[in-house]
Design a protein around this motif. Structure first.
Motif, PDB file in Angstrom:
ATOM      1  N   LYS A  64       0.811  -1.212   0.000  1.00 16.54           N
ATOM      2  CA  LYS A  64       0.000   0.000   0.000  1.00 16.54           C
ATOM      3  C   LYS A  64       0.850   1.270   0.000  1.00 16.54           C
ATOM      4  N   GLY A  65       2.140   1.122   0.278  1.00 15.19           N
ATOM      5  CA  GLY A  65       3.017   2.287   0.339  1.00 15.19           C
ATOM      6  C   GLY A  65       2.950   3.029   1.660  1.00 15.19           C
ATOM      7  N   THR A  66       2.416   2.393   2.694  1.00 18.83           N
ATOM      8  CA  THR A  66       2.290   3.055   4.000  1.00 18.83           C
ATOM      9  C   THR A  66       3.345   2.598   5.004  1.00 18.83           C
ATOM     10  N   LEU A  67       4.225   1.704   4.587  1.00 17.53           N
ATOM     11  CA  LEU A  67       5.274   1.202   5.476  1.00 17.53           C
ATOM     12  C   LEU A  67       6.420   2.200   5.519  1.00 17.53           C
ATOM     13  N   LYS A  68       6.796   2.601   6.715  1.00 16.40           N
ATOM     14  CA  LYS A  68       7.921   3.520   6.878  1.00 16.40           C
ATOM     15  C   LYS A  68       9.149   2.726   7.292  1.00 16.40           C
ATOM     16  N   THR A  69      10.256   2.984   6.609  1.00 16.63           N
ATOM     17  CA  THR A  69      11.499   2.294   6.921  1.00 16.63           C
ATOM     18  C   THR A  69      12.593   3.305   7.240  1.00 16.63           C
ATOM     19  N   ILE A  70      13.642   2.826   7.876  1.00 15.24           N
ATOM     20  CA  ILE A  70      14.787   3.664   8.237  1.00 15.24           C
ATOM     21  C   ILE A  70      16.023   3.052   7.599  1.00 15.24           C
ATOM     22  N   PRO A  71      16.812   3.844   6.884  1.00 10.82           N
ATOM     23  CA  PRO A  71      18.039   3.308   6.281  1.00 10.82           C
ATOM     24  C   PRO A  71      18.973   2.733   7.349  1.00 10.82           C
ATOM     25  N   ILE A  72      19.652   1.646   7.004  1.00 15.63           N
ATOM     26  CA  ILE A  72      20.541   0.965   7.952  1.00 15.63           C
ATOM     27  C   ILE A  72      21.632   1.895   8.472  1.00 15.63           C
ATOM     28  N   LYS A  77      24.188   4.684  12.987  1.00 10.67           N
ATOM     29  CA  LYS A  77      24.608   5.950  13.590  1.00 10.67           C
ATOM     30  C   LYS A  77      23.925   6.137  14.955  1.00 10.67           C
ATOM     31  N   LYS A  78      22.625   5.857  15.012  1.00 13.54           N
ATOM     32  CA  LYS A  78      21.870   6.021  16.258  1.00 13.54           C
ATOM     33  C   LYS A  78      22.437   5.171  17.385  1.00 13.54           C
ATOM     34  N   TYR A  79      22.858   3.929  17.061  1.00 12.54           N
ATOM     35  CA  TYR A  79      23.344   3.005  18.082  1.00 12.54           C
ATOM     36  C   TYR A  79      24.861   2.924  18.151  1.00 12.54           C
TER      37      TYR A  79
END
Length: 87
Positions: A64-72, A77-79
């Motif tokens: 549906k195009g509603t899935l939000k993803t975060i680049p690896i 960087k966050k962790y």
């Protein structure tokens, strides 16, 4: 369930790492390795009903195009992970 013995060979560095982790978990190396393999076998077995439902939901949202993803790279960087820890 009956148990079987299997001889495995691991390099010294691998054994050092596993021994430290076993000690940190108050387990013997043998118990730590056996427990790890049992958990791995369960993960490789048929996925649970809950996992299948979660994956069906994710796939549907992706279609549906509603899935939000975060680049690896953002996750690393966050962790504070500078490299692929699986290498």
């Amino acid at each position: 369930m009956a148990k079987k013995k299997k001889l495995i060979e691991l390099d010294e560095k691998t054994l050092e790492i596993l021994e430290k982790e076993a000690k940190a978990n108050n387990r013997s190396l043998k118990n730590y390795i056996e427990n790890h393999f049992e958990n791995l076998a369960r993960q490789l077995a048929e996925p649970s009903v809950e996992y299948k439902a979660m994956m069906d939901d994710l796939l549907e949202r992706q279609e549906k195009g509603t899935l939000k993803t975060i680049p690896i790279d953002e996750i690393r960087k966050k962790y504070g992970i500078s490299r692929n820890i699986v290498d």
